[in-house]
Design a protein around this motif. Structure first.
Motif, PDB file in Angstrom:
ATOM      1  N   LYS A  79       0.836  -1.202   0.000  1.00 57.90           N
ATOM      2  CA  LYS A  79       0.000   0.000   0.000  1.00 57.90           C
ATOM      3  C   LYS A  79       0.872   1.254   0.000  1.00 57.90           C
ATOM      4  N   ALA A  80       1.943   1.220   0.793  1.00 59.64           N
ATOM      5  CA  ALA A  80       2.860   2.364   0.844  1.00 59.64           C
ATOM      6  C   ALA A  80       3.496   2.607  -0.526  1.00 59.64           C
ATOM      7  N   LYS A  81       3.872   1.526  -1.205  1.00 56.22           N
ATOM      8  CA  LYS A  81       4.457   1.662  -2.541  1.00 56.22           C
ATOM      9  C   LYS A  81       3.461   2.275  -3.511  1.00 56.22           C
ATOM     10  N   SER A  82       2.208   1.815  -3.463  1.00 54.06           N
ATOM     11  CA  SER A  82       1.206   2.346  -4.387  1.00 54.06           C
ATOM     12  C   SER A  82       0.875   3.801  -4.052  1.00 54.06           C
ATOM     13  N   THR A  83       0.933   4.162  -2.776  1.00 54.61           N
ATOM     14  CA  THR A  83       0.702   5.547  -2.372  1.00 54.61           C
ATOM     15  C   THR A  83       1.835   6.435  -2.863  1.00 54.61           C
ATOM     16  N   GLU A  84       3.069   5.936  -2.752  1.00 56.19           N
ATOM     17  CA  GLU A  84       4.210   6.698  -3.248  1.00 56.19           C
ATOM     18  C   GLU A  84       4.095   6.932  -4.750  1.00 56.19           C
ATOM     19  N   LYS A  85       3.666   5.927  -5.464  1.00 49.42           N
ATOM     20  CA  LYS A  85       3.544   6.035  -6.920  1.00 49.42           C
ATOM     21  C   LYS A  85       2.473   7.042  -7.301  1.00 49.42           C
ATOM     22  N   SER A  86       1.361   7.028  -6.590  1.00 46.50           N
ATOM     23  CA  SER A  86       0.256   7.911  -6.958  1.00 46.50           C
ATOM     24  C   SER A  86       0.406   9.306  -6.357  1.00 46.50           C
ATOM     25  N   ASP A  87       1.330   9.461  -5.396  1.00 40.99           N
ATOM     26  CA  ASP A  87       1.558  10.738  -4.717  1.00 40.99           C
ATOM     27  C   ASP A  87       0.292  11.258  -4.037  1.00 40.99           C
ATOM     28  N   ALA A  88      -0.603  10.346  -3.731  1.00 41.76           N
ATOM     29  CA  ALA A  88      -1.852  10.732  -3.078  1.00 41.76           C
ATOM     30  C   ALA A  88      -1.614  10.950  -1.592  1.00 41.76           C
ATOM     31  N   LYS A  89      -2.325  11.919  -1.038  1.00 38.22           N
ATOM     32  CA  LYS A  89      -2.219  12.155   0.401  1.00 38.22           C
ATOM     33  C   LYS A  89      -3.073  11.125   1.119  1.00 38.22           C
ATOM     34  N   PRO A  90      -2.547  10.519   2.191  1.00 37.06           N
ATOM     35  CA  PRO A  90      -3.326   9.513   2.901  1.00 37.06           C
ATOM     36  C   PRO A  90      -4.559  10.133   3.563  1.00 37.06           C
ATOM     37  N   SER A  91      -5.622   9.380   3.547  1.00 42.63           N
ATOM     38  CA  SER A  91      -6.858   9.820   4.165  1.00 42.63           C
ATOM     39  C   SER A  91      -6.725   9.734   5.678  1.00 42.63           C
ATOM     40  N   LYS A  92      -7.295  10.717   6.366  1.00 43.21           N
ATOM     41  CA  LYS A  92      -7.232  10.688   7.823  1.00 43.21           C
ATOM     42  C   LYS A  92      -8.214   9.673   8.392  1.00 43.21           C
ATOM     43  N   LYS A  93      -9.250   9.373   7.618  1.00 37.63           N
ATOM     44  CA  LYS A  93     -10.234   8.402   8.069  1.00 37.63           C
ATOM     45  C   LYS A  93      -9.795   7.005   7.669  1.00 37.63           C
ATOM     46  N   ASP A  94     -10.114   6.062   8.521  1.00 39.14           N
ATOM     47  CA  ASP A  94      -9.873   4.653   8.226  1.00 39.14           C
ATOM     48  C   ASP A  94     -10.766   4.243   7.059  1.00 39.14           C
ATOM     49  N   LYS A  95     -10.274   3.321   6.221  1.00 38.02           N
ATOM     50  CA  LYS A  95     -11.063   2.890   5.052  1.00 38.02           C
ATOM     51  C   LYS A  95     -12.420   2.326   5.465  1.00 38.02           C
ATOM     52  N   TRP A  96     -12.480   1.704   6.636  1.00 35.92           N
ATOM     53  CA  TRP A  96     -13.753   1.130   7.082  1.00 35.92           C
ATOM     54  C   TRP A  96     -14.719   2.213   7.537  1.00 35.92           C
ATOM     55  N   GLU A  97     -14.185   3.307   8.080  1.00 35.56           N
ATOM     56  CA  GLU A  97     -15.046   4.443   8.417  1.00 35.56           C
ATOM     57  C   GLU A  97     -15.646   5.032   7.139  1.00 35.56           C
ATOM     58  N   ILE A  98     -14.832   5.118   6.107  1.00 32.51           N
ATOM     59  CA  ILE A  98     -15.294   5.645   4.821  1.00 32.51           C
ATOM     60  C   ILE A  98     -16.387   4.736   4.243  1.00 32.51           C
ATOM     61  N   ILE A  99     -16.162   3.430   4.300  1.00 30.66           N
ATOM     62  CA  ILE A  99     -17.153   2.480   3.787  1.00 30.66           C
ATOM     63  C   ILE A  99     -18.466   2.599   4.561  1.00 30.66           C
ATOM     64  N   ILE A 100     -18.379   2.703   5.888  1.00 36.20           N
ATOM     65  CA  ILE A 100     -19.583   2.824   6.721  1.00 36.20           C
ATOM     66  C   ILE A 100     -20.374   4.065   6.319  1.00 36.20           C
ATOM     67  N   GLU A 101     -19.671   5.178   6.113  1.00 35.31           N
ATOM     68  CA  GLU A 101     -20.345   6.415   5.710  1.00 35.31           C
ATOM     69  C   GLU A 101     -20.903   6.314   4.292  1.00 35.31           C
ATOM     70  N   LYS A 102     -20.070   5.842   3.382  1.00 31.29           N
ATOM     71  CA  LYS A 102     -20.446   5.789   1.967  1.00 31.29           C
ATOM     72  C   LYS A 102     -21.655   4.881   1.723  1.00 31.29           C
ATOM     73  N   LEU A 103     -21.724   3.762   2.433  1.00 32.93           N
ATOM     74  CA  LEU A 103     -22.805   2.799   2.236  1.00 32.93           C
ATOM     75  C   LEU A 103     -23.960   2.991   3.230  1.00 32.93           C
ATOM     76  N   ASN A 104     -23.892   4.084   3.976  1.00 31.21           N
ATOM     77  CA  ASN A 104     -24.935   4.427   4.951  1.00 31.21           C
ATOM     78  C   ASN A 104     -25.221   3.302   5.940  1.00 31.21           C
ATOM     79  N   PHE A 105     -24.173   2.686   6.421  1.00 31.43           N
ATOM     80  CA  PHE A 105     -24.308   1.674   7.459  1.00 31.43           C
ATOM     81  C   PHE A 105     -24.521   2.405   8.781  1.00 31.43           C
TER      82      PHE A 105
END
Length: 182
Positions: A79-105
Motif C-alpha cells: 500500500k505504501a508503494k502504491s501511495t508513493e507512486k500515486s503521490d496521493a495524500k493519505p486519508s485521515k479516516k480509516d477505510k472502514w469508516e469511509i465504507i460505513i459512511e459511503k454505504l450508509n451503514f
C-alpha cells in the motif's frame, strides 16, 4: 514463479523452522498464502517479513506466531508503494469508516470499546463484514457459500478444515466487494 504446491511448501517449511515447532497451517494462513501466490508476492519478500516479525518475539512465544501479522505487514508495504507512486495524500479516516459512511451503514459500527487494545481497523473490518453477512438474504448467503465451496474445490489447500476455509473465502469475498466500493 514456482507452482502453487512448491510455493506453499517452501513458505510452510521456512515458517515452521523459525517457529521452532511442528504443526499445520490454519485455514486463514492457507488462504493468505494462496492470496500471496495469486498476487505473485516474491517468496524472498515473504521470508524477510516472516523473519523480521518472528525475531521480535521471545522463543517461548513464537509457537503462537501467525502469518496474519506477516500478511498485514506485506499489505502495508504494498500500500505504501502504491501511495508513493500515486503521490496521493493519505486519508485521515480509516477505510472502514469511509465504507460505513459511503454505504450508509449504522454509525454504531464505528463504536469500539475503550478497553480494546488491538488493531482498530481490523476491529472495524470484522464488524462491517459481520454486519453485511447478517443483512444478506438466505439466498445471497447460499450463493456465497456455493461459490466458496467451488473455489475451494479448484484450489489446492491442504491440512485444513473445509468449513473454516469456506468461511475464510466468504470473508475475503465480502471484504473485496466492500473495498471495491471505495
Amino acid at each position: 514463479m514456482k507452482n502453487l504446491e512448491d510455493y506453499i511448501k517452501e513458505i510452510e517449511d521456512y515458517y515452521f523452522s523459525l517457529k521452532d515447532s511442528f504443526g499445520v497451517l490454519t485455514p486463514k494462513e492457507n488462504q493468505i498464502i494462496l492470496n500471496w501466490y495469486k498476487n505473485k508476492i516474491d517468496i524472498n519478500l515473504i521470508r524477510k517479513f516472516i523473519k523480521s516479525e518472528i525475531i521480535k518475539l521471545p522463543k517461548n512465544k513464537r509457537k503462537k506466531f501467525s502469518l496474519i501479522v506477516v500478511d498485514k505487514k506485506i499489505n502495508e508495504k504494498l500500500k505504501a508503494k502504491s501511495t508513493e507512486k500515486s503521490d496521493a495524500k493519505p486519508s485521515k479516516k480509516d477505510k472502514w469508516e469511509i465504507i460505513i459512511e459511503k454505504l450508509n451503514f449504522p454509525k454504531t459500527l464505528l463504536e469500539i470499546p475503550q478497553s480494546y487494545k488491538g488493531d482498530k481497523s481490523l476491529y472495524l473490518e470484522r464488524k462491517v463484514i459481520s454486519y453485511v453477512w447478517q443483512k444478506m438474504s438466505k439466498e445471497e448467503r447460499q450463493k456465497l457459500v456455493d461459490k466458496a465451496v467451488k473455489e475451494l474445490e479448484k484450489d489446492f489447500i491442504r491440512n485444513t478444515d473445509k468449513k473454516e476455509a469456506v468461511k475464510s473465502i466468504i470473508y475475503i469475498k465480502i471484504k473485496e466487494d466492500l473495498l471495491s466500493k471505495l
